[in-house]
Design an enzyme around this catalytic site. Structure first.
Site, PDB file in Angstrom:
ATOM      1  N   LYS A  22      17.282  -7.673  25.997  1.00 25.15           N
ATOM      2  CA  LYS A  22      17.475  -7.759  24.692  1.00 25.15           C
ATOM      3  C   LYS A  22      18.258  -6.591  24.031  1.00 25.15           C
ATOM      4  O   LYS A  22      19.260  -6.620  23.523  1.00 25.15           O
ATOM      5  CB  LYS A  22      16.265  -7.896  23.882  1.00 25.15           C
ATOM      6  CG  LYS A  22      16.164  -7.629  22.397  1.00 25.15           C
ATOM      7  CD  LYS A  22      14.681  -7.863  21.721  1.00 25.15           C
ATOM      8  CE  LYS A  22      14.000  -6.802  21.414  1.00 25.15           C
ATOM      9  NZ  LYS A  22      14.682  -5.788  20.438  1.00 25.15           N
ATOM     10  N   ASN A  23      18.113  -5.381  24.448  1.00 26.29           N
ATOM     11  CA  ASN A  23      18.695  -4.088  23.653  1.00 26.29           C
ATOM     12  C   ASN A  23      20.009  -3.818  24.113  1.00 26.29           C
ATOM     13  O   ASN A  23      20.659  -2.879  23.715  1.00 26.29           O
ATOM     14  CB  ASN A  23      17.694  -3.031  23.868  1.00 26.29           C
ATOM     15  CG  ASN A  23      16.422  -3.035  22.948  1.00 26.29           C
ATOM     16  OD1 ASN A  23      16.407  -3.919  22.063  1.00 26.29           O
ATOM     17  ND2 ASN A  23      15.434  -2.105  23.148  1.00 26.29           N
ATOM     18  N   CYS A 120      10.446  -1.128   8.242  1.00 22.75           N
ATOM     19  CA  CYS A 120       9.728  -1.944   8.991  1.00 22.75           C
ATOM     20  C   CYS A 120       8.403  -1.752   9.678  1.00 22.75           C
ATOM     21  O   CYS A 120       7.742  -0.469   9.357  1.00 22.75           O
ATOM     22  CB  CYS A 120      10.691  -2.155  10.286  1.00 22.75           C
ATOM     23  SG  CYS A 120      10.582  -0.900  11.396  1.00 22.75           S
ATOM     24  N   ARG A 125      12.301   4.125   9.595  1.00 23.81           N
ATOM     25  CA  ARG A 125      13.627   3.846  10.452  1.00 23.81           C
ATOM     26  C   ARG A 125      14.679   3.763   9.603  1.00 23.81           C
ATOM     27  O   ARG A 125      15.228   2.643   9.433  1.00 23.81           O
ATOM     28  CB  ARG A 125      13.201   2.402  11.306  1.00 23.81           C
ATOM     29  CG  ARG A 125      12.488   2.653  12.426  1.00 23.81           C
ATOM     30  CD  ARG A 125      12.078   1.195  13.006  1.00 23.81           C
ATOM     31  NE  ARG A 125      13.046   1.275  14.345  1.00 23.81           N
ATOM     32  CZ  ARG A 125      12.840   0.045  15.031  1.00 23.81           C
ATOM     33  NH1 ARG A 125      12.359  -0.914  14.839  1.00 23.81           N
ATOM     34  NH2 ARG A 125      13.598   0.023  16.138  1.00 23.81           N
ATOM     35  N   ASP A 308       8.607   1.652  23.943  1.00 24.79           N
ATOM     36  CA  ASP A 308       8.527   0.399  23.785  1.00 24.79           C
ATOM     37  C   ASP A 308       7.533  -0.231  24.900  1.00 24.79           C
ATOM     38  O   ASP A 308       7.388  -1.297  24.884  1.00 24.79           O
ATOM     39  CB  ASP A 308      10.004  -0.414  24.153  1.00 24.79           C
ATOM     40  CG  ASP A 308      10.902  -0.437  22.844  1.00 24.79           C
ATOM     41  OD1 ASP A 308      10.276  -0.024  21.848  1.00 24.79           O
ATOM     42  OD2 ASP A 308      11.920  -0.822  23.024  1.00 24.79           O
ATOM     43  N   ARG A 400      10.454 -12.951  19.507  1.00 26.70           N
ATOM     44  CA  ARG A 400      11.827 -11.886  19.135  1.00 26.70           C
ATOM     45  C   ARG A 400      12.413 -11.460  20.496  1.00 26.70           C
ATOM     46  O   ARG A 400      13.469 -11.350  20.624  1.00 26.70           O
ATOM     47  CB  ARG A 400      11.397 -10.929  18.234  1.00 26.70           C
ATOM     48  CG  ARG A 400      11.360 -11.515  16.701  1.00 26.70           C
ATOM     49  CD  ARG A 400      11.368 -10.286  15.841  1.00 26.70           C
ATOM     50  NE  ARG A 400      12.324  -9.128  16.174  1.00 26.70           N
ATOM     51  CZ  ARG A 400      12.202  -8.073  16.195  1.00 26.70           C
ATOM     52  NH1 ARG A 400      10.998  -7.449  15.570  1.00 26.70           N
ATOM     53  NH2 ARG A 400      13.026  -7.171  16.449  1.00 26.70           N
TER      54      ARG A 400
HETATM   55  C1  UD1 Z   1      16.170   1.281  19.701  1.00 23.31           C
HETATM   56  C2  UD1 Z   1      15.500  -0.105  20.251  1.00 23.31           C
HETATM   57  C3  UD1 Z   1      14.069  -0.171  20.107  1.00 23.31           C
HETATM   58  C4  UD1 Z   1      13.361   1.301  20.725  1.00 23.31           C
HETATM   59  C5  UD1 Z   1      13.926   2.669  20.009  1.00 23.31           C
HETATM   60  C6  UD1 Z   1      13.274   3.727  20.532  1.00 23.31           C
HETATM   61  C7  UD1 Z   1      17.374  -1.590  20.159  1.00 23.31           C
HETATM   62  C8  UD1 Z   1      18.040  -2.964  19.317  1.00 23.31           C
HETATM   63  N1  UD1 Z   1      15.974  -1.231  19.717  1.00 23.31           N
HETATM   64  O1  UD1 Z   1      15.755   1.152  18.396  1.00 23.31           O
HETATM   65  O2  UD1 Z   1      13.498  -1.275  21.009  1.00 23.31           O
HETATM   66  O3  UD1 Z   1      11.915   1.370  20.148  1.00 23.31           O
HETATM   67  O4  UD1 Z   1      15.370   2.333  20.205  1.00 23.31           O
HETATM   68  O5  UD1 Z   1      13.723   3.741  21.752  1.00 23.31           O
HETATM   69  O6  UD1 Z   1      17.915  -0.868  21.028  1.00 23.31           O
HETATM   70  N2  UD1 Z   1      16.410   7.572  12.969  1.00 23.31           N
HETATM   71  C9  UD1 Z   1      16.635   8.236  12.173  1.00 23.31           C
HETATM   72  N3  UD1 Z   1      17.863   7.843  11.247  1.00 23.31           N
HETATM   73  C10 UD1 Z   1      18.667   7.128  11.915  1.00 23.31           C
HETATM   74  C11 UD1 Z   1      18.218   6.441  13.106  1.00 23.31           C
HETATM   75  C12 UD1 Z   1      16.866   6.696  13.798  1.00 23.31           C
HETATM   76  O7  UD1 Z   1      15.746   9.058  11.429  1.00 23.31           O
HETATM   77  O8  UD1 Z   1      19.677   6.961  11.350  1.00 23.31           O
HETATM   78  C13 UD1 Z   1      14.887   8.022  13.690  1.00 23.31           C
HETATM   79  C14 UD1 Z   1      13.936   6.447  13.820  1.00 23.31           C
HETATM   80  O9  UD1 Z   1      13.231   6.396  12.572  1.00 23.31           O
HETATM   81  C15 UD1 Z   1      13.039   6.817  14.935  1.00 23.31           C
HETATM   82  C16 UD1 Z   1      14.045   7.660  16.052  1.00 23.31           C
HETATM   83  O10 UD1 Z   1      14.961   8.236  14.937  1.00 23.31           O
HETATM   84  O11 UD1 Z   1      11.993   7.787  14.578  1.00 23.31           O
HETATM   85  C17 UD1 Z   1      14.624   6.830  17.011  1.00 23.31           C
HETATM   86  O12 UD1 Z   1      15.132   5.634  16.410  1.00 23.31           O
HETATM   87  P1  UD1 Z   1      16.468   4.800  17.279  1.00 23.31           P
HETATM   88  O13 UD1 Z   1      16.541   5.479  18.406  1.00 23.31           O
HETATM   89  O14 UD1 Z   1      17.433   4.822  16.336  1.00 23.31           O
HETATM   90  O15 UD1 Z   1      15.645   3.283  17.253  1.00 23.31           O
HETATM   91  P2  UD1 Z   1      16.623   1.935  17.222  1.00 23.31           P
HETATM   92  O16 UD1 Z   1      17.776   2.393  17.562  1.00 23.31           O
HETATM   93  O17 UD1 Z   1      16.366   1.234  15.767  1.00 23.31           O
END
Ligand code: UD1
Length: 420
Positions: A22-23, A120, A125, A308, A400
């Site tokens: 998925k990711n 969420c 996030r 995850d 999902r």
């Molecule tokens: C992706 C994965 C999700 C997984 C996560 C962490 C996908 C579609 N989803 O989510 O399944 O659980 O990585 O391995 O690939 N953060 C910020 N600012 C930002 C972006 C992130 O503060 O602009 C923080 C988030 O709140 C979180 C951390 O960084 O605490 C990591 O998040 P991130 O790696 O961005 O998660 P996703 O990419 O949304």
């Protein structure tokens, strides 16, 4: 709304085919926006999130056709007639990964409007890292009426140091940089295998990327990308979920169409729990007999233990011998499954971002509620371990991210059915 009804107590046994990741699929589908040519993707998982991504891309103007042969689904995407550079709130609120259209649309068309995802269930996030990275590449960004409006005649290469390791943040900026003018260096980049898979697909499309899979990704911008055919990598989280389910039920399961090299941290913990594991190029076999042992773990960015997989291991720890300490460092509210696991008789205390799980001799079936994708998977595993019937409500979360989970588990001997 659909529910899952599980009669626990049967060890899983047999072979199961792992779906595409998925990711990896979500960012790679969005990469179709970077070219006017056709991108052909195979091993695409049939999941609700993929359907949402397809709907969003179609709304933007990508022409999409899907064909299935056996278990493999192939999707062709053509971004030739893209005209509507907007990702609306209705899409982004159901799937945060929709933010991944921002970088590609801005890079190819010079503008994009994408709804802010909002909160969420598993945490705040934000997407500030995505926005700051694009600003560093020369984009003008305004936040108005809940939307990110981005403009840039042509993005410029830049050196971007990410404050936090962000998977989709790294992916969005990497896609944007492929068409920027000059060289981009993303430092403190996410090293997840899905980032590497996206980079491989972009390279097949003509992008110049090196260093994906390390914490410094180097991208030399090109004027255009072209079409390509690409096979999506196997889903390491689906793989891990079936392995934990096999270990937790004392079963013997072989996964096919997967890769063990991307699961080192998870396999180590399964060995600690007492499982026996063998693997080949595209298969992993797990056997478990004898008591489960409690395993301590701490989530962190790849190659450390994935957030995850945290909920699934918590289910396993509920009936393991001893006490386990589990620390969640990525998301601030990712223990929602604890309340539900307690309804099955689990002994879990939470203090801040740490959960202490004392193994109990038996879990008992009950009615529980899925709260997010991976929490749902932990309830399925707990239901498979429990005495009697467990009913899981709100399984749209599960749909999902897991392709036909009840069919795959039934194939392995589980007594599980979907109730409409
Ligand atoms: C992706 C994965 C999700 C997984 C996560 C962490 C996908 C579609 N989803 O989510 O399944 O659980 O990585 O391995 O690939 N953060 C910020 N600012 C930002 C972006 C992130 O503060 O602009 C923080 C988030 O709140 C979180 C951390 O960084 O605490 C990591 O998040 P991130 O790696 O961005 O998660 P996703 O990419 O949304």
């Amino acid at each position: 709304m659909d529910r899952l009804a599980i009669q626990g107590g049967t060890p899983l046994s047999g072979e199961v085919r792992i779906s595409g990741a998925k990711n990896a699929a979500l960012p790679i589908l969005c990469a179709s926006l970077l070219t006017a040519d056709t991108l052909t993707l195979s091993n695409v998982p049939r999941l609700h999130d993929v359907t949402t991504a397809i709907k969003l891309l179609e709304q933007i103007g990508v022409r999409i056709s899907t064909r299935s042969s056996g278990a493999d689904t192939t999707i062709e995407l053509s971004g030739r007639d893209v005209e509507n550079l907007v990702a609306p709130y209705e899409m982004v609120k159901t799937m945060r990964a929709a933010i991944l259209v921002l970088g590609p649309m801005l890079a190819r068309f010079g503008e994009a409007s994408v709804s802010l995802p909002g909160g969420c269930a598993i945490g705040l996030r934000p997407v500030d890292l995505h926005i700051r990275g694009l600003q560093a590449m020369g984009a003008e960004i305004a936040i108005e009426h809940g939307y990110i409006h981005a403009r840039a005649k042509r993005l410029r290469g830049a050196r971007i140091v990410m404050d936090l390791v962000s998977v989709t943040g790294t992916e969005n900026l990497m896609m944007a940089a492929t068409l920027a003018d000059g060289v981009t260096l993303i430092e403190n980049a996410a090293r997840e295998p899905e980032v590497v898979d996206l980079a491989k697909c972009l390279i097949a499309m003509g992008a110049k990327i090196s260093g994906a899979g390390s914490d410094a990704v180097h991208i030399v911008g090109v004027a255009n990308l072209h079409g390509a055919s690409y096979r999506i990598m196997p889903d390491r989280i689906e793989s891990g979920t079936f392995l934990v389910a096999a270990a937790a039920t004392g079963g013997a399961v072989t996964l096919v169409n997967t890769r063990s090299g991307m699961l080192d941290a998870v396999l180590d913990k399964l060995l600690d729990a007492g499982a026996k594991i063998e693997s080949g190029e595209d298969w992993i076999r797990l056997r478990k007999n004898g008591p489960l042992r409690a395993v301590n773990l701490r989530t962190a960015p790849y190659p450390a233990f994935p957030t995850d997989m945290q909920a699934q291991f918590m289910a396993l720890n509920c009936m393991a011998a001893g006490t386990a300490i589990m620390t969640e460092t990525i998301f601030e509210n990712r223990f929602m499954h604890v309340q539900e696991l307690r309804r099955l008789g689990a002994d879990i205390e939470v203090e801040g971002n740490t959960a202490v799980i004392k193994g109990v001799a038996q879990l008992d079936g009950a009615r529980v509620m899925a709260t997010d994708l991976r929490a749902s998977a932990s309830l399925v595993i707990a239901g498979l371990m429990a005495n009697g019937e467990t009913t899981i409500d709100r399984i749209y979360h599960l749909d999902r991210g897991y392709e036909h989970i009840e069919d795959k588990l039934s194939q392995l001997g589980a007594n599980i059915r979907r109730v409409h």
